[in-house]
Motif scaffolding. Structure first.
Motif, PDB file in Angstrom:
ATOM      1  N   TRP A   1      12.915 -32.389  21.327  1.00 42.49           N
ATOM      2  CA  TRP A   1      11.572 -32.182  20.762  1.00 42.49           C
ATOM      3  C   TRP A   1      10.859 -33.503  20.444  1.00 42.49           C
ATOM      4  O   TRP A   1       9.640 -33.607  20.584  1.00 42.49           O
ATOM      5  CB  TRP A   1      11.661 -31.270  19.536  1.00 42.49           C
ATOM      6  CG  TRP A   1      12.348 -31.880  18.344  1.00 42.49           C
ATOM      7  CD1 TRP A   1      13.682 -31.935  18.112  1.00 42.49           C
ATOM      8  CD2 TRP A   1      11.719 -32.548  17.251  1.00 42.49           C
ATOM      9  NE1 TRP A   1      13.947 -32.581  16.932  1.00 42.49           N
ATOM     10  CE2 TRP A   1      12.757 -32.972  16.375  1.00 42.49           C
ATOM     11  CE3 TRP A   1      10.394 -32.838  16.911  1.00 42.49           C
ATOM     12  CZ2 TRP A   1      12.497 -33.671  15.196  1.00 42.49           C
ATOM     13  CZ3 TRP A   1      10.126 -33.524  15.734  1.00 42.49           C
ATOM     14  CH2 TRP A   1      11.181 -33.940  14.895  1.00 42.49           C
ATOM     15  N   ARG A   2      11.622 -34.510  19.994  1.00 42.84           N
ATOM     16  CA  ARG A   2      10.976 -35.798  19.713  1.00 42.84           C
ATOM     17  C   ARG A   2      10.337 -36.370  20.982  1.00 42.84           C
ATOM     18  O   ARG A   2       9.195 -36.813  20.975  1.00 42.84           O
ATOM     19  CB  ARG A   2      11.992 -36.807  19.173  1.00 42.84           C
ATOM     20  CG  ARG A   2      12.279 -36.665  17.686  1.00 42.84           C
ATOM     21  CD  ARG A   2      13.217 -37.762  17.200  1.00 42.84           C
ATOM     22  NE  ARG A   2      13.532 -37.597  15.780  1.00 42.84           N
ATOM     23  CZ  ARG A   2      14.421 -36.723  15.314  1.00 42.84           C
ATOM     24  NH1 ARG A   2      15.090 -35.937  16.139  1.00 42.84           N
ATOM     25  NH2 ARG A   2      14.633 -36.636  14.014  1.00 42.84           N
ATOM     26  N   ASP A   3      11.086 -36.368  22.056  1.00 46.21           N
ATOM     27  CA  ASP A   3      10.567 -36.914  23.312  1.00 46.21           C
ATOM     28  C   ASP A   3       9.324 -36.160  23.776  1.00 46.21           C
ATOM     29  O   ASP A   3       8.375 -36.772  24.273  1.00 46.21           O
ATOM     30  CB  ASP A   3      11.646 -36.822  24.402  1.00 46.21           C
ATOM     31  CG  ASP A   3      12.805 -37.757  24.111  1.00 46.21           C
ATOM     32  OD1 ASP A   3      12.607 -38.737  23.352  1.00 46.21           O
ATOM     33  OD2 ASP A   3      13.911 -37.507  24.619  1.00 46.21           O
ATOM     34  N   GLN A   4       9.361 -34.855  23.619  1.00 45.66           N
ATOM     35  CA  GLN A   4       8.193 -34.076  24.046  1.00 45.66           C
ATOM     36  C   GLN A   4       6.937 -34.458  23.262  1.00 45.66           C
ATOM     37  O   GLN A   4       5.856 -34.576  23.826  1.00 45.66           O
ATOM     38  CB  GLN A   4       8.460 -32.578  23.862  1.00 45.66           C
ATOM     39  CG  GLN A   4       9.505 -32.022  24.826  1.00 45.66           C
ATOM     40  CD  GLN A   4       9.623 -30.509  24.682  1.00 45.66           C
ATOM     41  OE1 GLN A   4       8.618 -29.794  24.733  1.00 45.66           O
ATOM     42  NE2 GLN A   4      10.840 -30.021  24.483  1.00 45.66           N
TER      43      GLN A   4
ATOM     44  N   GLU B   1       4.223 -28.762  21.825  1.00 44.17           N
ATOM     45  CA  GLU B   1       2.854 -28.850  22.364  1.00 44.17           C
ATOM     46  C   GLU B   1       1.831 -28.607  21.254  1.00 44.17           C
ATOM     47  O   GLU B   1       0.781 -29.246  21.214  1.00 44.17           O
ATOM     48  CB  GLU B   1       2.633 -27.801  23.461  1.00 44.17           C
ATOM     49  CG  GLU B   1       3.394 -28.079  24.742  1.00 44.17           C
ATOM     50  CD  GLU B   1       4.902 -27.841  24.598  1.00 44.17           C
ATOM     51  OE1 GLU B   1       5.322 -26.985  23.755  1.00 44.17           O
ATOM     52  OE2 GLU B   1       5.681 -28.541  25.280  1.00 44.17           O
ATOM     53  N   GLN B   2       2.139 -27.667  20.377  1.00 41.99           N
ATOM     54  CA  GLN B   2       1.208 -27.411  19.266  1.00 41.99           C
ATOM     55  C   GLN B   2       1.096 -28.637  18.352  1.00 41.99           C
ATOM     56  O   GLN B   2       0.027 -28.948  17.845  1.00 41.99           O
ATOM     57  CB  GLN B   2       1.686 -26.199  18.443  1.00 41.99           C
ATOM     58  CG  GLN B   2       1.445 -24.876  19.158  1.00 41.99           C
ATOM     59  CD  GLN B   2       1.996 -23.703  18.364  1.00 41.99           C
ATOM     60  OE1 GLN B   2       3.043 -23.821  17.729  1.00 41.99           O
ATOM     61  NE2 GLN B   2       1.315 -22.565  18.407  1.00 41.99           N
ATOM     62  N   VAL B   3       2.210 -29.320  18.155  1.00 41.51           N
ATOM     63  CA  VAL B   3       2.165 -30.526  17.327  1.00 41.51           C
ATOM     64  C   VAL B   3       1.286 -31.593  17.980  1.00 41.51           C
ATOM     65  O   VAL B   3       0.446 -32.222  17.320  1.00 41.51           O
ATOM     66  CB  VAL B   3       3.589 -31.078  17.089  1.00 41.51           C
ATOM     67  CG1 VAL B   3       3.526 -32.431  16.379  1.00 41.51           C
ATOM     68  CG2 VAL B   3       4.409 -30.088  16.271  1.00 41.51           C
ATOM     69  N   VAL B   4       1.440 -31.760  19.292  1.00 41.88           N
ATOM     70  CA  VAL B   4       0.613 -32.743  19.996  1.00 41.88           C
ATOM     71  C   VAL B   4      -0.861 -32.360  19.904  1.00 41.88           C
ATOM     72  O   VAL B   4      -1.725 -33.209  19.653  1.00 41.88           O
ATOM     73  CB  VAL B   4       1.059 -32.866  21.475  1.00 41.88           C
ATOM     74  CG1 VAL B   4       0.112 -33.783  22.243  1.00 41.88           C
ATOM     75  CG2 VAL B   4       2.492 -33.407  21.550  1.00 41.88           C
TER      76      VAL B   4
END
Lengths: 146, 146, 146, 146, 146, 146, 146, 146
Positions: free
Chosen positions: H14-17, H133-136
């Motif tokens: 998840w960090r990398d994403q 994706e929502q975090v981004v």
């Protein structure tokens, strides 16, 4: 119960007027202040040993007095800061700056003829009073029980 | 890089002496201060509308000036607080109290003849200097790269 | 009522002298301190299980003791920090640094022959006393009712 | 970039070992410390005027030095606090207490034979190292880029 | 004993409903609020001298009132912030922001039809109540003795 | 009088054991905690209106509960944080982090088999106890009157 | 370089006037603000999932927006808080209260006809401006290089 | 430039994403996190000497890791706190509580099936996301340049 710190001039009886005025009205207020006996205050550090240099004698006493004033200012809810018509009174302005940085509200008490040199001190004050009676009146309003 | 705030007297060139002294020695120090143009400072609030009452004109200008001085004092690592031989200079003592409450170190700069009335202000100071050269000397020591 | 924390040396009766001196004068002061029984203090963590390593035994006890000392120091209005003539007494200097960072005033209590190694600790103190009697005298002054 | 403050012993080259070790590994760390020239440090206040009393000379210098050390400690992310095998080193323990109260993490650096008298100082530390190499190793780990 | 500050609308009896509801249930809660007499509040600064300018009259009174409200808000454990269906009520939103920055929890009390314009104020609130009864119910839950 | 907050597991009687143990020894300690009735806690926000979405029902109740827990944690001198052998117990770890950031000391109470997953929580704790009796023993030591 | 946060009304171009005015004068100021696209702001939380209830949609968006506004307000040196002649604008008053509690200076910008309902907000402000030009004038004064 | 701390689960990418998503959109964000190499993290204190007891090995490593995590959390503007579907993950909940007490906003990232046990952690969060994706998307919104 509100804690009110009384700072500044020690040569007139403004403290007594405020304290007795609040007392007569039965206000829920307690008062504190520096040691107001001028000679005792100047000699506050003497019991730790005499100093040859006037600077260090003053320094030692000032720090002993600061233990008391700093503690009482930090405990108060409100300070009244009085400027009279004599002396430099830099300690009163110092206390005002100290209150301002702490976010502790203070009210100045002084005559109209020194408004201009006190503009920075008044600028951070919550109110400017000209008489002890006005201060008592404000304390009555501020502590109103509804 | 140290941030040094220069507070107090605006009628002699002590600020220039410190700034140029630090500059000549290449010290890693930047300086800030209140607006030191006396008339501009008194008129700081005039652009927001003229006031009939001298108290409110002073008040408005004092608060505009406080935006600047409060911000710069809170950003500084060290304050130099100068007391000259004229005027009340309550704003300088106010700044000293403000620094003391924030825990920001300050150095006072004044002659020996006002040691007694400044004892509370000196009592919370980290040092007392008598000349701008001494201040520059201290800044050199404080910022020494080893 | 002032809260006074008594830090440092546990091998002489300086705490008792101050407490009984304040008591005789009826001063509005309450005192607190670390657990001063040396063996109990070293064993403070033992009830949580024995440790094979001296380091971890000390560590565990030190942290249990810190719950008490940290809480009492943060509650006090003033600390008295005593340095005797034996042992390293790093915990006393640690407490002084802790007070300094909190802005809590402290008074050091030590003989003149250790003034030089204590200069940083004294430099942040509000006063230096040499005898318990002087401390009691100061407490009397600081809590003066006017 | 991490700011690391190096406090304590000034008679061995532990600071140099840590700084050059970090430099060789290219760590994103900058170091700061008190003025470590013993004589210069004792004389820090002399430029403000000579003092007759050893106490006040020490006091003046200690306060000048505190302007620097207090500022650098408050700016650092981590302190390394070194205890050697000589002298009282109360200033190092004072710095440890100062860090503890600020919530600034610190690592102690000392031999095993003083574990017991340092138990309170170690109890608030985040780690105890015995060699400068261990400190460099930790700095490498702490600043790891992933 | 919980301290609860009641902020906002002064034209309906919501304060009385909450206070009497808590009283009937014997909850360990004390209440405080601004001076809620509208005329007295607008005139709070008049005793310090009349002002020709409406702006400065309002300013002077607002600062006197702020001594009280700021002190009581900083002392409270919880604020109830009421928005009615009339007037701008910017002072209530100001108090909510003040609480939010202090980290003091607050509950809003308002009808559903102003949910959208109050979204930022509700977004930082711990709860939204629509009736004084709900507030009393919450106070009962929050102060439950087990 | 020490304020001790009891956080975590609500399915065994560890709170009662600590409270009655302290009571039997007459320790100067008062205890507080979240509402420990599981159903009442989950329903804490229901009186403000029912929610269709489970997320928002939980959210509303969690925020009501946080008014209580946040206030009591901020008032306490010490927290005891209990991890049992069931459930996620993220709220207990959350409370530990909250205490750590405030600088409030806490003691963990859990079995040895969860030492590894609790290492960060234990790493910031002042002590790790395995039984309520050990906690009572520590409270007795911490509040020792000398 | 001063950080100035622009809060309030999003339906007129007052932000652009201040930014371009400062730009034309080359002032050392950077500006920040909430997302000022009304629809985007109301929809700030929609990407996390649609909500059936208008209250929770608003709530979710308000909290997302608060991440931005809270961060930018806490970073700014000065806020300009604008009240227009439409809408409730409780968020602007909320921001003013937030600044007041943080001790961050702010200047209000509004017409004379809403002086009375804004008296508490103006009472804690450092200045009241009526036009964007006045704000630019003040920024020029505040950032004067001497 | 926003500083974002990524806390929690280290067994999925998840960090990398989030980092690559932010990078692709060119967002003005920098990321930090704990050392995410599980073995290196467990061994963080080993370079200071091996421990016989598993508890003290964990303790030593946890405190070394805390130097890094505490520093980075205190520097960040926003934290993303991830809960996966395995392990206790008490350290993630601890970080959430730490952020809450500091007033640092955080966003949780977890699936819907653990909403109930995370209700206190979500209750203090500014948002709940279910995918990186929502975090981004949120980071893009929060850092929008207007």
């Amino acid at each position: 119960m509100w804690q009110v710190y009384l700072s500044g001039e020690i040569h007139t009886d403004w403290r007594d007027q405020i304290i007795s005025g609040a007392d007569q009205r039965g206000l829920p207020v307690t008062f504190s202040s520096a040691v107001t006996d001028h000679e005792a205050s100047d000699a506050a550090g003497d019991s730790l040993g005499k100093e040859a240099s006037p600077f260090w004698r003053d320094h030692k006493s000032a720090k002993v007095n600061a233990i008391r004033t700093k503690t009482l200012i930090e405990q108060c809810d409100l300070a009244i800061i009085r400027f009279g018509d004599k002396y430099k009174q830099w300690n009163a302005a110092f206390d005002a700056g100290y209150c301002a940085a702490l976010g502790t509200p203070y009210i100045t008490l002084h005559d109209a003829d020194i408004v201009h040199p006190l503009k920075e001190v008044d600028g951070s004050a919550m109110a400017w009073a000209q008489t002890p009676e006005q201060v008592v009146e404000l304390l009555g309003y501020l502590t109103l029980q509804q």
